[in-house]
Design a protein around this motif. Sequence first.
Motif, PDB file in Angstrom:
ATOM      1  N   GLU A 295       2.152  -0.075   4.723  1.00  0.00           N
ATOM      2  CA  GLU A 295       1.434   0.405   5.909  1.00  0.00           C
ATOM      3  C   GLU A 295       1.676   1.894   6.126  1.00  0.00           C
ATOM      4  N   ARG A 296       2.914   2.326   5.957  1.00  0.00           N
ATOM      5  CA  ARG A 296       3.227   3.751   6.141  1.00  0.00           C
ATOM      6  C   ARG A 296       2.515   4.612   5.113  1.00  0.00           C
ATOM      7  N   ILE A 297       2.352   4.108   3.894  1.00  0.00           N
ATOM      8  CA  ILE A 297       1.786   4.905   2.804  1.00  0.00           C
ATOM      9  C   ILE A 297       0.270   4.993   2.881  1.00  0.00           C
ATOM     10  N   PHE A 298      -0.384   3.898   3.262  1.00  0.00           N
ATOM     11  CA  PHE A 298      -1.845   3.834   3.121  1.00  0.00           C
ATOM     12  C   PHE A 298      -2.638   3.893   4.427  1.00  0.00           C
ATOM     13  N   VAL A 299      -1.980   3.755   5.559  1.00  0.00           N
ATOM     14  CA  VAL A 299      -2.718   3.686   6.826  1.00  0.00           C
ATOM     15  C   VAL A 299      -2.593   4.996   7.587  1.00  0.00           C
ATOM     16  N   ASP A 300      -3.714   5.460   8.123  1.00  0.00           N
ATOM     17  CA  ASP A 300      -3.817   6.564   9.087  1.00  0.00           C
ATOM     18  C   ASP A 300      -3.944   7.944   8.445  1.00  0.00           C
ATOM     19  N   SER A 301      -3.129   8.300   7.456  1.00  0.00           N
ATOM     20  CA  SER A 301      -3.111   9.695   7.004  1.00  0.00           C
ATOM     21  C   SER A 301      -3.108   9.793   5.486  1.00  0.00           C
TER      22      SER A 301
END
Length: 577
Positions: free
Chosen positions: A47-53
Amino acid sequence: MSFPQIIGYSVLTLAIWKLVQRRISRKANTLNVAGPPKDHWWKGNAERIFVDSFEPCLKVAAEYGGAVKVHTFFGEELLFVSDPRAFHHILVKEPHIFEENDVFLDSNKLVFGDGLISTLGEQHRKQRKMLNPAFSLSNMRELLPIIQTISHQLKSILVSNLSAHNSVELDVLPWLSRSALDCVCEGVLGYHSAALDAGNENEYTEALRMLGLYISKTALFRPFVPPFLRHLSLYWRKKIADLLTISWLPTQTLKDFRELRRIVEVVDSASRTVFQEKKAAMEIGEGIPSRSYGTSEETKGKDIMSIMLKANASSSEADRLSDAELLGQMNIMVFAGVDTTTAAVARALYMLAKHPDRRSAMLSLHTEASNVDHSHDQDEGGSTRLPYDVLMTLPFLDAVVRETLRLYPSLPILTRRTTEAASVPLQFPVRSASGEEIDTIPVAKHQRLVISILAANHNQAVWGEDASEWKPERWLNSARAGVKDGVKYTGVYSSMMSFLAGNRSCIGFKFAEMEMKDVLATLLPEIHFALPSEPDATGHVKELYWKMSGFHIPVVKAPAGDGETPNLPLSMRLVRK
């Protein structure tokens, strides 16, 4: 609790258990490649790697290389890939081993029907064979007048709000979206959507504009789609969908799901009507009506669906597509042509507005267009219409489009799964889980992979140290942009991966490129774009930010904005001549 509710929650529990089982079984297939540590014991770090930015995704690729181990839910490991040789192997050489995953295919089938992005194998090959001729260069030339009429209407709308002396701040994103919708409805369907017309609120066209947004908002439901489709009859599927979309479930996610269901029903109903009208007209010998406006008689009936219906009717029984498949192509082509092109044009305008040092480059674009002899390329209203071959070969316009599509691909990542145990070869070695250098990664059957188009297009080993800089001039200064020491990506568009490669590459990229170029060539000679600089009513200057959520979308950061609602406010004035 009522009986339907009990059944609904039981099926939901079964679906969750199936997902847990599948991920536990995959956990035993440990990937022997290095990667960042988990952020959470059961959510992993995906989630940290692929979501939002964009930044975390690019940072991981830069630190670990073209093949990385990423952790997702319940301990499952994903292989995150951006290496050029791995891309060629997965997408071109062995696509039957590295297939689209069932979540992607089944979700698309549920929303769009049996179209190109919902099928595999022989069915997909047959569909692609039928569609390829419709996107030929000769047909793009026939479709350009339709695009030009819409581009000039967009320009007229924007110009009507401006003056040559004072700048006006305007959210251009809704207008770019409406323009893209008109282009795809006219060019693909031969349907006069009139989304740019003032006061024209059409339920079908509005649903098409909102579809991509609500697909992104309801991504949480996608993993449940395969068991939902494969283990339940149509009757129980509808019952559970009814249960999940009743109004007393108040959470925002379920509200979004209800809205997605409504949008899909509107799109499906209207698409069937348009399809049946075109098919009936062809069968009774009246030809296929084109509702295009402002085009010549020779252009009418040249839309993609008309060509496809004619080709399908004259095909052998073995090659002919069913009505369900034709309808699926229609839905997918319209959807794919709206959000992707909107994002690409929006990003190009944003980048030109963001870089004052490229002002001379913008003037180069203005000069390119004005230096062409247009004496025979004007419509009845005196608006300039560049011939196809001129439009597609304007050097700086081409450089701006290529660089924008490279740096900011409309679809940053895709997924694949293995149908059998295999190996992924690498152009550039990476580290194994124990720290050794390796150039091949063994993968088990059912291994899931994330194909990072974004990381591939930013790969410094291929694009150079300035790979993450927006530099249109790289396409002017070198005939071998994207080739370093003989190494390049095997994309269908230049040497970038924005439109993929192989038998699942984007079939409509020529149409998208033509539309993007015509919109920019029409707007930029007349309108000067800059980033917002004046404080709003609360005293804050709007700061723009691009979220990565399926597609990438511009939003305004707090406190001037909510950081969620898609919008692209730009400061605009007429070009001083």
